[in-house]
Scaffold this active site. Structure first.
Site, PDB file in Angstrom:
ATOM      1  N   ASP A 165      42.479  47.836  42.322  1.00 44.37           N
ATOM      2  CA  ASP A 165      42.914  46.784  43.368  1.00 44.37           C
ATOM      3  C   ASP A 165      44.272  46.412  43.672  1.00 44.37           C
ATOM      4  OD1 ASP A 165      42.157  44.064  44.120  1.00 44.37           O
ATOM      5  OD2 ASP A 165      42.944  42.909  42.214  1.00 44.37           O
ATOM      6  N   GLU A 206      49.963  38.804  36.868  1.00 48.69           N
ATOM      7  CA  GLU A 206      49.594  37.481  37.275  1.00 48.69           C
ATOM      8  C   GLU A 206      48.881  37.067  36.169  1.00 48.69           C
ATOM      9  OE1 GLU A 206      47.638  38.104  41.350  1.00 48.69           O
ATOM     10  OE2 GLU A 206      46.674  39.904  39.722  1.00 48.69           O
ATOM     11  N   HIS A 263      49.242  48.013  46.482  1.00 46.38           N
ATOM     12  CA  HIS A 263      50.805  47.638  46.094  1.00 46.38           C
ATOM     13  C   HIS A 263      51.696  48.996  45.610  1.00 46.38           C
ATOM     14  CE1 HIS A 263      47.913  44.610  48.133  1.00 46.38           C
ATOM     15  NE2 HIS A 263      47.482  44.367  46.956  1.00 46.38           N
TER      16      HIS A 263
HETATM   17  C1  BG6 Z   1      44.991  40.920  46.185  1.00 42.61           C
HETATM   18  C2  BG6 Z   1      44.796  41.621  45.172  1.00 42.61           C
HETATM   19  O1  BG6 Z   1      45.236  42.410  47.161  1.00 42.61           O
HETATM   20  O2  BG6 Z   1      46.899  41.265  45.806  1.00 42.61           O
HETATM   21  C3  BG6 Z   1      44.505  39.959  44.167  1.00 42.61           C
HETATM   22  O3  BG6 Z   1      43.004  42.112  45.563  1.00 42.61           O
HETATM   23  C4  BG6 Z   1      45.834  39.943  43.542  1.00 42.61           C
HETATM   24  O4  BG6 Z   1      43.861  40.040  42.897  1.00 42.61           O
HETATM   25  C5  BG6 Z   1      46.976  39.855  45.138  1.00 42.61           C
HETATM   26  O5  BG6 Z   1      45.758  38.682  43.144  1.00 42.61           O
HETATM   27  C6  BG6 Z   1      48.179  39.816  44.191  1.00 42.61           C
HETATM   28  O6  BG6 Z   1      49.169  39.330  45.350  1.00 42.61           O
HETATM   29  P1  BG6 Z   1      50.078  38.949  45.647  1.00 42.61           P
HETATM   30  O7  BG6 Z   1      51.117  38.330  47.043  1.00 42.61           O
HETATM   31  O8  BG6 Z   1      49.592  37.061  45.138  1.00 42.61           O
HETATM   32  O9  BG6 Z   1      51.230  39.321  44.563  1.00 42.61           O
END
Ligand code: BG6
Length: 485
Positions: free
Chosen positions: A231, A212, A236
């Site tokens: 997190d 990110e 994920h």
């Molecule tokens: C969230 C986290 O679960 O997922 C965040 O708490 C993160 O820190 C986000 O930025 C990322 O999600 P995506 O869909 O933007 O990849």
């Protein structure tokens, strides 16, 4: 129970997630005629306001976050008409009866979306139960964070289980709502091409990267207590790993798929005090430059020094027959050079190269499943460069590319929450995480964190806008592997 609910109760309805994701998702479903026609949406949050005022708040959020071409006055008015609002302070049990009065009968199904601080979970569940909002036609969606370690997640799961049976609990991991993540199932199980190679005999290693560019984004309270492993990895990334590594389920249903995922999660080799330092790297971003401008370091954003990791890289193994000896490298971080989520699978090289004597160097085949920012699947194959080969044969890696935007140009790319909210309303648990999965995830992550603490491992500094601390490069290079950036 798989009939669609006629009511949806949204906790945290004035919050950031609701404004950016939930309301726009529900609006998108409404515009496409996918919501049950009579669906009433009851929004709640702490703030005192009346229904008219909440509708204004919702309208402002929708105008901001829904693409203009999908917005019209008529569609907006129709959607706002579905919205009610009740202020509820979840820590006060007496406030739930007023909520129950507005919700009314749950006979035709009620779906609840709960996104709340872990400390309020117990009180909210008890409040719902006490007010008669947990009956047999009620299902509940739970948004993370569901605890901060195995013990606290069990406490939450126990509190929910006292009132709701597992088949009415929908634990959300929004990555499972992403189209490309679901496409992993299609890629693996709707094609015969990959399965014979999809194992230690055919695959050299797997990399899963979720990088990110954003930093703390004002989430001071939450993020500093969590860090990258809790997190992003605990949920994920381990879900992505499980989908890549699981055995073929016998059916496409929530039990079969989740049974296979949990087997993978339980087969993860424990990274403990003895191996934490050699199998993981943690980092924290310092000041740097992104998109041409300076950005502050993590502790500057936070306003105090912190030992929280904003980057983590892990070398994982799955101890089962299929994956023996195949490393799974996981890497995630904030303030990295680009926003990029992908699964990179490197196959084994050919056993013998007939081209070597003609000067050609072969690269092993690679499959790259890109989840974001763009969604595509690329298979890198060796191909001969055109020519008469007087100076030897030249071979080059060329991609076979399926860009989802091109292949499916007519279909709109949906927000992950559109899928998940609709599945919650309709009662399909396939893309939700079961209790045993969450607990297996926590168990693995807790051992790593214990290893960090026991070895007094502190995050290494990395400059914002770079790919994390150099030790993360060492983690793979030691095995002769290069991160795919
Ligand atoms: C969230 C986290 O679960 O997922 C965040 O708490 C993160 O820190 C986000 O930025 C990322 O999600 P995506 O869909 O933007 O990849």
């Amino acid at each position: 129970m798989s009939t669609a609910s006629e009511k949806l109760l949204l906790f945290g309805a004035t919050g950031d997630l609701s404004q950016r994701m939930l309301l726009p998702s529900l609006f998108g479903l409404d515009v496409d005629g996918l919501l049950p026609p009579a669906l009433a949406i009851i929004a709640t949050a702490r703030s005192e306001m009346n229904e008219a005022r909440f509708r204004e708040v919702a309208a402002t959020a929708l105008k901001r976050y829904v693409p203009a071409e999908r917005m019209s006055d008529e569609a907006l008015a129709g959607f706002l008409n579905r919205l009610n609002y009740v202020a509820v302070d979840a820590s006060d049990p007496t406030q739930f009866s007023a909520l129950a009065d507005v919700v009314g009968s749950t006979e035709k199904g009620l779906s609840i979306f709960l996104s709340t601080a872990p400390s309020l979970f117990g009180a909210t569940i008890d409040g719902l139960n006490g007010a008669g909002l947990a009956g047999c036609n009620v299902r509940i969606g739970l948004e993370k964070p569901l605890g901060y370690d195995l013990v606290s997640s069990r406490t939450i799961n126990d509190a929910v289980a006292k009132v709701f049976p597992e088949e009415r609990i929908f634990r959300i991991d929004h990555y499972l709502g992403k189209e490309t993540v679901q496409n992993l199932l299609a890629l693996r199980f709707a094609n015969s091409l990959f399965e014979p190679l999809w194992k230690a005999g055919g695959i050299d290693h797997v990399q899963i990267t979720v990088s990110e560019t954003v930093g703390l984004e004002g989430r001071v309270g939450f993020y500093d207590g969590a860090g990258a492993i809790r997190d992003m990895v605990q949920n994920h990334m381990l879900q992505l790993l499980a989908l890549v590594a699981m055995e073929p389920p016998a059916q496409f249903n929530s039990t079969a798929i989740r049974d296979e995922k949990v087997k993978v999660l339980r087969s993860l080799r424990k990274i403990d005090r003895a191996t934490a330092a050699s199998h993981s790297v943690i980092g924290q971003y310092g000041p740097g430059a992104m998109a041409g401008g300076p950005v502050p370091g993590y502790s500057d954003e936070l306003g105090k020094p912190s030992g929280t990791e904003t980057f983590v890289a892990i070398k994982a193994h799955i101890d089962n027959w299929r994956w023996q000896g195949v490393p799974f490298y996981l890497r995630t971080g904030k303030r990295l050079p680009s926003r990029q989520s992908e699964i990179f699978i490197q196959f084994k090289g050919v056993p013998h190269s007939i081209f070597e004597s003609r000067g050609a160097v072969l690269q092993p085949n690679k499959l790259i499943i890109r989840l974001q920012p763009d969604e595509n699947v690329r298979l890198l194959l060796m191909s001969k460069e055109p020519g008469l080969d007087r100076d030897g044969i030249r071979l080059r890696e060329v991609p076979l590319d399926i860009a989802m935007d091109n292949a499916f140009a007519d279909s709109r790319r949906r927000i992950a929450y559109e899928r998940l909210l609709l599945d919650l309303i309709e009662g399909d648990q396939t893309l939700f995480v079961r209790r045993d999965e969450v607990e297996a995830q926590w168990e693995w992550v807790d051992a790593i964190r214990d290893g960090w603490a026991a070895n007094a491992m502190k995050p290494r500094a990395y400059t914002a806008g770079t790919w994390g601390p150099s030790a993360a490069i060492g983690l793979t290079e030691r095995d002769g592997v290069t991160w795919h950036d």
